[in-house]
Design a protein around this motif. Structure first.
Motif, short mmCIF file in Angstrom:
data_model
loop_
_atom_site.label_atom_id
_atom_site.label_comp_id
_atom_site.label_asym_id
_atom_site.label_seq_id
_atom_site.Cartn_x
_atom_site.Cartn_y
_atom_site.Cartn_z
N PRO A 6 -29.81 -1.40 -50.41
CA PRO A 6 -29.39 -1.62 -51.79
C PRO A 6 -30.54 -1.49 -52.77
CG PRO A 6 -29.46 -3.69 -50.58
CD PRO A 6 -29.66 -2.60 -49.58
N ARG A 7 -30.21 -1.09 -54.00
CA ARG A 7 -31.20 -1.00 -55.07
C ARG A 7 -30.98 -2.16 -56.02
NH1 ARG A 7 -31.55 5.21 -56.97
NH2 ARG A 7 -33.62 4.47 -57.59
N TYR A 8 -32.06 -2.70 -56.54
CA TYR A 8 -31.98 -3.91 -57.34
C TYR A 8 -32.48 -3.65 -58.75
CZ TYR A 8 -31.29 -6.08 -52.81
OH TYR A 8 -30.79 -6.41 -51.57
N SER A 9 -31.86 -4.32 -59.71
CA SER A 9 -32.22 -4.14 -61.11
C SER A 9 -33.51 -4.88 -61.44
CB SER A 9 -31.08 -4.65 -62.00
OG SER A 9 -30.97 -6.06 -61.87
N ARG A 10 -34.15 -4.43 -62.51
CA ARG A 10 -35.35 -5.11 -62.98
C ARG A 10 -35.03 -6.53 -63.43
NH1 ARG A 10 -38.48 -0.47 -66.61
NH2 ARG A 10 -38.82 1.01 -64.89
N ALA A 11 -33.82 -6.72 -63.95
CA ALA A 11 -33.43 -8.06 -64.39
C ALA A 11 -33.42 -9.04 -63.23
CB ALA A 11 -32.04 -8.02 -65.05
N ARG A 12 -32.95 -8.61 -62.07
CA ARG A 12 -32.93 -9.49 -60.92
C ARG A 12 -34.34 -9.77 -60.41
NH1 ARG A 12 -28.51 -9.33 -56.10
NH2 ARG A 12 -27.24 -9.97 -57.88
N VAL A 16 -36.17 -13.48 -60.15
CA VAL A 16 -36.91 -14.02 -59.00
C VAL A 16 -38.30 -14.47 -59.44
CG1 VAL A 16 -37.99 -13.41 -56.80
CG2 VAL A 16 -35.64 -12.70 -57.27
N PHE A 17 -38.98 -13.64 -60.21
CA PHE A 17 -40.35 -13.98 -60.63
C PHE A 17 -40.37 -15.25 -61.46
CE2 PHE A 17 -43.99 -13.77 -63.46
CZ PHE A 17 -45.02 -13.49 -62.59
N SER A 18 -39.47 -15.38 -62.43
CA SER A 18 -39.48 -16.56 -63.30
C SER A 18 -39.14 -17.82 -62.52
CB SER A 18 -38.50 -16.37 -64.46
OG SER A 18 -37.18 -16.19 -63.99
N ALA A 19 -38.19 -17.72 -61.58
CA ALA A 19 -37.81 -18.90 -60.79
C ALA A 19 -38.97 -19.37 -59.93
CB ALA A 19 -36.60 -18.57 -59.91
N ALA A 75 -38.84 -14.42 -48.08
CA ALA A 75 -37.53 -13.98 -47.61
C ALA A 75 -36.45 -14.18 -48.67
CB ALA A 75 -37.17 -14.73 -46.33
N LEU A 76 -36.52 -15.28 -49.41
CA LEU A 76 -35.54 -15.52 -50.48
C LEU A 76 -35.65 -14.44 -51.55
CD1 LEU A 76 -35.84 -19.40 -50.83
CD2 LEU A 76 -33.88 -18.14 -49.97
N GLY A 77 -36.88 -14.10 -51.94
CA GLY A 77 -37.06 -13.03 -52.91
C GLY A 77 -36.57 -11.70 -52.39
N LEU A 78 -36.79 -11.44 -51.09
CA LEU A 78 -36.32 -10.20 -50.47
C LEU A 78 -34.80 -10.13 -50.48
CD1 LEU A 78 -37.27 -7.68 -48.80
CD2 LEU A 78 -36.93 -9.10 -46.77
N MET A 79 -34.15 -11.23 -50.14
CA MET A 79 -32.68 -11.25 -50.11
C MET A 79 -32.09 -11.08 -51.50
SD MET A 79 -32.34 -14.44 -47.45
CE MET A 79 -30.65 -14.78 -47.90
N ARG A 80 -32.76 -11.62 -52.49
CA ARG A 80 -32.21 -11.58 -53.85
C ARG A 80 -32.49 -10.27 -54.57
NH1 ARG A 80 -28.04 -13.73 -56.54
NH2 ARG A 80 -28.43 -13.85 -58.78
N ALA A 81 -33.66 -9.68 -54.37
CA ALA A 81 -34.04 -8.52 -55.18
C ALA A 81 -34.85 -7.49 -54.41
CB ALA A 81 -34.81 -8.98 -56.41
N GLY A 82 -34.72 -7.45 -53.09
CA GLY A 82 -35.36 -6.41 -52.31
C GLY A 82 -36.88 -6.57 -52.20
N PRO A 83 -37.58 -5.50 -51.78
CA PRO A 83 -39.03 -5.59 -51.57
C PRO A 83 -39.81 -6.03 -52.81
CG PRO A 83 -38.17 -3.61 -50.54
CD PRO A 83 -37.05 -4.21 -51.32
N TRP A 84 -39.43 -5.51 -53.99
CA TRP A 84 -40.12 -5.93 -55.21
C TRP A 84 -39.82 -7.39 -55.52
CZ3 TRP A 84 -44.14 -3.60 -56.94
CH2 TRP A 84 -44.27 -2.21 -56.79
#
Length: 401
Positions: A6-12, A16-19, A75-84
């Motif tokens: 899957p591809r993830y949006s910059r918003a997602r 992740v970063f802000s959280a 892993a949580l960041g990976l599940m939510r928004a992929g490698p980035w």
């Protein structure tokens, strides 16, 4: 084998970063407390994953070498928004404390002063409330019957008898074996599949890189006079050969940097004390050591290199295992095994609530009242964790000054 990830949006990714940045600025109390913060934020508040899936992920990361709480965050960041998203989660959670420790190494004195100490004290009390809230919530969901409550209690005794990462790993192994015997009727074989955007090929390559670096760096350091290679080897091995992370890595680091003469004993102890006073993972102690080490001249480059190398092996191992995780969870007896392991995780959290979280923060009745206030704000008034952090940090100033 899936090839279309899957591809993830910059918003997602920004989400992740802000959280994780907020957690990186406020998560005091060590790796077990971090797991409590993560549960409150991502299971209870944001609902990124279920209680059961979160406990499964914690159990997996407890088994792997490396910093367990950072691996869970990755892993949580990976599940939510992929490698980035994984990179954003790691950077946001890790860099705030690393930045403070580098400033401390450069003599900025950022941790001095009564107000700073009061805030730090209040944030340590916050960790008590967060972990207590996590233990209470996880116990209700993961230990709802006598069998799993008994496994959790056995895990408490195991952690008390066997200190450090040995006790934690032993408790999870015993809990998993007990779960296969006692929890078959309670286990749900239709566990929801976790979205883990890592292909089998990527997992294989990550495992291969882990092994090549673990074997190759010592050989390269032996034949090469390069100080950079020696530092890479020392910190990579420290991150690769420790279970549970946190305080367990300290003897390995002491052997690598103090006994070799790279860092003086007094400097090492001063940095360790500073690392106790900052949020985020204790592995960021490596950034302080890299900033004061003699081989690289006490540079910012040394701090960045040491920090990257100590985290790298744990993340490589996690990526290597994740492609096979859902298949394991669908195995016929896996749910019973994981039910027991998850109950053991609750016991481990319960034991850590007392030592080191409670014993390092609750010094008298004022701290107890402050921690109880935080617990009630979380569990009854349902305030977000960041609001409780602000309230209790302010209370820490009042009871310290």
């Amino acid at each position: 084998m899936k090839t279309d990830l899957p591809r993830y949006s910059r918003a997602r990714i920004r989400e992740v970063f802000s959280a994780f940045l907020l957690l990186g600025l406020t998560s005091f109390g060590g790796p077990i407390a971090h797991l409590g913060y993560f549960r409150t934020e991502f299971v209870e508040r944001r609902r990124w994953l279920s209680e059961q899936a979160y406990a499964d992920l914690v159990a997996l990361c407890q088994f792997l070498p490396g910093p367990a709480s950072s691996q869970v965050g990755f892993a949580l960041g990976l599940m939510r928004a992929g490698p980035w998203g994984a990179a954003a989660a790691w950077a946001a959670f890790t860099l705030p404390s690393a930045f403070v420790l580098v400033l401390f190494a450069l003599g900025a004195g950022v941790l001095d002063g009564p107000v700073s100490q009061g805030i730090i004290h209040g944030l340590k009390v916050t960790a008590v409330a967060i972990v207590a809230h996590a233990v209470w919530g996880m116990a209700r969901n993961l230990c709802p019957d006598r069998q799993r409550a008994g496994i959790a209690l056995a895990a408490v005794f195991t952690v008390v008898l066997f200190d450090g990462s040995l006790g934690q790993v032993t408790a999870i192994v015993i809990g998993a074996l007990a779960g296969m015997v006692l929890c078959r009727t309670q286990a749900d074989n239709d566990a929801p599949e976790l979205l883990l955007p890592v292909s089998a090929r990527t997992g294989f390559l990550a495992g291969l890189v882990f092994v090549v670096l673990l074997v190759g760096l010592p050989l390269l350091a032996w034949v090469s006079p390069s100080a950079t290679v020696a530092v890479m080897d020392a910190f990579y091995r420290a991150g690769a050969l420790v279970f549970g992370g946190g305080h367990v890595v300290l003897p390995l680091l002491e052997a690598e940097v103090v006994q070799s003469g790279w860092v003086g004993s007094n400097e090492f102890l001063a940095g360790y004390g500073a690392a106790q006073a900052v949020p985020g993972p204790l592995f960021t102690f490596a950034s302080y050591l890299g900033a004061v080490m003699t081989p690289l001249g006490g540079s910012l480059f040394g701090a960045a290199l040491a920090l990257f190398m100590i985290f790298l092996p744990g993340m490589l191992l996690l990526v290597a295992v994740l492609p096979h995780w859902n298949r394991f969870r669908r195995w016929g007896r896996a749910r019973a095994l994981m039910s027991g392991a998850n109950a053991a995780v609750v016991g481990i959290l319960g034991a850590a609530l007392y030592q080191p979280v409670w014993t390092s923060a609750i010094l008298g009745p004022y701290e107890f009242a402050l921690a109880l206030t935080g617990f009630l704000l979380l569990s009854v008034w349902k305030l977000p964790a960041w609001a409780v952090v602000i309230i209790l940090a302010s209370g820490g100033i009042l009871i310290t000054i």
